[in-house]
Design a protein around this motif. Structure first.
Motif, PDB file in Angstrom:
ATOM      1  N   HIS A 166      31.631  62.559  -1.299  1.00  0.00           N
ATOM      2  CA  HIS A 166      31.316  61.283  -0.831  1.00  0.00           C
ATOM      3  C   HIS A 166      30.822  61.350   0.361  1.00  0.00           C
ATOM      4  O   HIS A 166      30.842  62.382   1.252  1.00  0.00           O
ATOM      5  CB  HIS A 166      32.861  60.760  -0.750  1.00  0.00           C
ATOM      6  N   PHE A 167      30.183  60.166   0.566  1.00  0.00           N
ATOM      7  CA  PHE A 167      29.392  60.275   2.207  1.00  0.00           C
ATOM      8  C   PHE A 167      30.226  59.043   2.742  1.00  0.00           C
ATOM      9  O   PHE A 167      30.866  58.242   1.949  1.00  0.00           O
ATOM     10  CB  PHE A 167      28.080  59.578   2.051  1.00  0.00           C
ATOM     11  N   TYR A 168      30.294  59.037   4.130  1.00  0.00           N
ATOM     12  CA  TYR A 168      31.109  58.102   4.682  1.00  0.00           C
ATOM     13  C   TYR A 168      30.379  57.429   5.702  1.00  0.00           C
ATOM     14  O   TYR A 168      29.435  58.072   6.261  1.00  0.00           O
ATOM     15  CB  TYR A 168      32.472  58.593   5.456  1.00  0.00           C
ATOM     16  N   ALA A 176      34.215  48.611   9.343  1.00  0.00           N
ATOM     17  CA  ALA A 176      34.942  49.942   9.260  1.00  0.00           C
ATOM     18  C   ALA A 176      34.221  51.019   8.573  1.00  0.00           C
ATOM     19  O   ALA A 176      33.286  50.755   8.032  1.00  0.00           O
ATOM     20  CB  ALA A 176      36.269  49.470   8.402  1.00  0.00           C
ATOM     21  N   MET A 177      34.878  52.008   8.572  1.00  0.00           N
ATOM     22  CA  MET A 177      34.453  53.234   7.846  1.00  0.00           C
ATOM     23  C   MET A 177      34.932  53.008   6.370  1.00  0.00           C
ATOM     24  O   MET A 177      35.973  52.629   5.904  1.00  0.00           O
ATOM     25  CB  MET A 177      35.399  54.644   8.515  1.00  0.00           C
ATOM     26  N   LYS A 178      33.966  53.431   5.467  1.00  0.00           N
ATOM     27  CA  LYS A 178      33.803  53.182   4.068  1.00  0.00           C
ATOM     28  C   LYS A 178      33.153  54.193   3.340  1.00  0.00           C
ATOM     29  O   LYS A 178      32.440  54.968   3.994  1.00  0.00           O
ATOM     30  CB  LYS A 178      33.381  51.846   3.629  1.00  0.00           C
ATOM     31  N   SER A 179      33.231  54.634   2.044  1.00  0.00           N
ATOM     32  CA  SER A 179      32.696  55.456   1.336  1.00  0.00           C
ATOM     33  C   SER A 179      31.284  54.765   1.058  1.00  0.00           C
ATOM     34  O   SER A 179      30.997  53.584   1.012  1.00  0.00           O
ATOM     35  CB  SER A 179      33.211  55.838   0.209  1.00  0.00           C
ATOM     36  N   GLY A 180      30.182  55.596   1.293  1.00  0.00           N
ATOM     37  CA  GLY A 180      28.810  54.952   1.180  1.00  0.00           C
ATOM     38  C   GLY A 180      27.875  55.632   0.124  1.00  0.00           C
ATOM     39  O   GLY A 180      28.525  56.613  -0.597  1.00  0.00           O
ATOM     40  N   CYS A 241      26.894  50.742   1.872  1.00  0.00           N
ATOM     41  CA  CYS A 241      28.399  50.489   1.627  1.00  0.00           C
ATOM     42  C   CYS A 241      28.642  50.637   0.055  1.00  0.00           C
ATOM     43  O   CYS A 241      28.084  49.722  -0.748  1.00  0.00           O
ATOM     44  CB  CYS A 241      29.046  49.369   2.388  1.00  0.00           C
ATOM     45  N   SER A 242      29.674  51.250  -0.393  1.00  0.00           N
ATOM     46  CA  SER A 242      30.004  51.176  -2.034  1.00  0.00           C
ATOM     47  C   SER A 242      31.137  50.291  -2.050  1.00  0.00           C
ATOM     48  O   SER A 242      31.513  49.947  -3.146  1.00  0.00           O
ATOM     49  CB  SER A 242      30.165  52.616  -2.473  1.00  0.00           C
TER      50      SER A 242
END
Length: 492
Positions: A166-168, A176-180, A241-242
């Motif tokens: 995963h990318f962050y 906020a920090m999310k998976s990308g 952002c995913s």
């Protein structure tokens, strides 16, 4: 009369069934935008279980083409007919690009000049998100042969664990920090109808411009001039952002390249726990810390105002193990703090910039306005703040004559930092050396200066070789060498 109406309704229902015979039904609708070269965009509803061939069957009639005359481009790759939509990492309102296949006439190397064949220029491939592995997250010097064996070993480990990379990112919308998700477009015309010639091998290929070449399907004047000048077209990678619905091609997020999935199960530099994800500091050792400890490290340094005002990178931190050239370049990593803590970080960073630029901060409680002043001027007025007039030298109310000494001006806060780094843990918490287990067996730190010492045989009596130390210690006890050590385990 009602009998006639019901009969007519049944007739219409059967006609609709006949007309829809053979068409795929949608069990789980996914609304997708399909961009066509020329600027037009159509909206289609797809089922994630369908494959790309089904997409072509829907899009081709709207282009006046046959399905085999259309290629679908997404995230820098042309998608093969057999690829499932659910494998492409698509979200609601994602964008696909539909392009007409151009055919090339190739002459076979035979005596007959009539031996001609047609060849499509499409090269079906997997989506970019499925072609990147753990090697993407490290090995910046990917051209060296020394990392090939380790890379193959890690790839085999990843296949055994069946872990997904995963990318962050930091999402400005979600804040906020999310998976990308990684996406690709033309570096020059910004068109998403772009296919890469090769996949990125490390973060440098993604973050630095003009690293990966490709083919742009857009017939804009910009790319036409580039092709006429025989210049290569380059890929431009960006992230989305995913975890929220796509808001178009301009919906971008900031990649947090130091935050990575802990596929190698490396313990944290501070707490020694194995967490996921982790932050890998940009030092040569690649020290690893969990996100909770990273937040604590940032909060501690922030409260002590121990961030570093870097002339190029801004208000940032380095690796807590004291490694050189380890400053965090992307300051959005500090968005892992709370909103109040990040606001304080921004305030302190601004104040530090003002001070390093020759300015002063208003000393009035509750103000702290940064003021840039002329050299030699000692009478300062907080014009855009509280209006307080003070002396530049002593920061007291403005006065005539010499400043009075302040007995407390040299007092500093000497409380210990609650974020501590054990040198033993620092030897283990390394990103690119996780597979080297011998260091934990053959190396121990000197009990006095903590210099790593390697024992390759002989007795247990160790003498530190560091200049100025020369400490005599026991390899077993890891304390000063004594007669008890000599009698009990001199030779193990």
């Amino acid at each position: 009369m009602s009998f006639i109406i019901n009969a007519f309704k049944n007739f219409l229902h059967r006609m609709f069934q006949i007309l829809s015979f053979g068409k795929k039904s949608i069990s789980n609708s996914l609304s997708i935008y399909v961009k066509i070269i020329g600027g037009n965009t159509i909206t289609v509803d797809l089922d994630p279980t369908w494959d790309i061939k089904n997409v072509k069957e829907i899009v081709a009639p709207k282009l006046g083409l046959e399905p085999d005359e259309v290629k679908i481009i997404f995230a820098g790759k042309e998608l093969g007919d057999e690829i499932k939509i659910e494998e492409c990492d698509l979200g609601q309102q994602s964008i696909l690009h539909a392009v007409k296949i151009t055919r090339k006439i190739i002459k076979l190397p035979q005596e007959s000049s009539s031996s001609l064949i047609e060849e499509n220029d499409d090269q079906s491939s997997q989506p970019l998100s499925k072609t990147l592995d753990d090697s993407m997250f490290s090995y910046d010097d990917s051209s060296g042969s020394g990392g090939n064996m380790e890379r193959e070993m890690l790839n085999s480990q990843n296949s055994l664990h069946n872990s997904k990379v995963h990318f962050y990112i930091f999402c400005p919308t979600c804040k906020a920090m999310k998976s990308g998700k990684i996406r690709v477009r033309c570096h020059f015309c910004k068109s998403g109808a772009f296919t890469v010639h090769s996949d990125p091998q490390n973060w440098n290929d993604v973050l630095r411009p003009k690293q990966i070449t490709g083919t742009c399907e857009n017939s804009s004047d910009i790319c036409a001039n580039i092709l006429n000048n025989r210049e290569p077209t380059f890929a431009e990678f960006y992230f989305k952002c995913s975890e929220h619905t796509s808001m178009g091609e301009q919906d971008e997020a900031v990649p947090l390249d130091l935050i990575r999935p802990n596929l190698r199960e490396i313990p944290c530099l501070a707490c020694a726990d194995v967490r996921d994800p982790v932050l890998v500091f940009p030092c040569s050792a690649g020290h690893v810390t969990c996100l909770d400890c990273f937040r604590q490290y940032c909060i501690t340094k922030l409260m002590e105002r121990q961030f570093w005002q870097h002339p190029e990178l801004g208000y940032t931190l380095a690796c807590p193990a004291g490694c050189t050239d380890s400053f965090i370049k992307e300051i959005h990593h500090f968005r892992l703090l709370t909103d109040a803590q990040y606001a304080l970080y921004q305030r302190f960073g601004t104040e530090e910039f003002v001070l390093r630029s020759g300015g002063v901060l208003c000393p009035q409680p509750g103000c702290g306005m940064g003021i840039l002043i002329d050299p030699g001027c000692n009478k300062i007025a907080c014009v855009n703040g509280c209006g307080y007039v003070f002396c530049r030298l002593c920061l007291q109310g403005y006065h005539i004559g010499e400043c009075q000494s302040n007995e407390n001006e040299n007092n500093t806060n000497e409380e210990g930092c609650i974020y501590n780094v054990d040198p033993n843990r620092a030897l283990v918490a390394r990103w690119d050396e996780a597979s080297r287990v011998t260091i934990k067996v053959s190396t121990k730190p000197c009990p006095k200066c903590r210099t790593p010492t390697e024992r390759d045989g002989g007795c247990m009596h160790m003498i530190c070789t560091r200049a100025g130390c020369a400490f005599h210690w026991c390899w077993v006890c890891q304390s000063a060498w004594t007669r008890d050590c000599m009698g009990n385990h001199w030779f193990g």
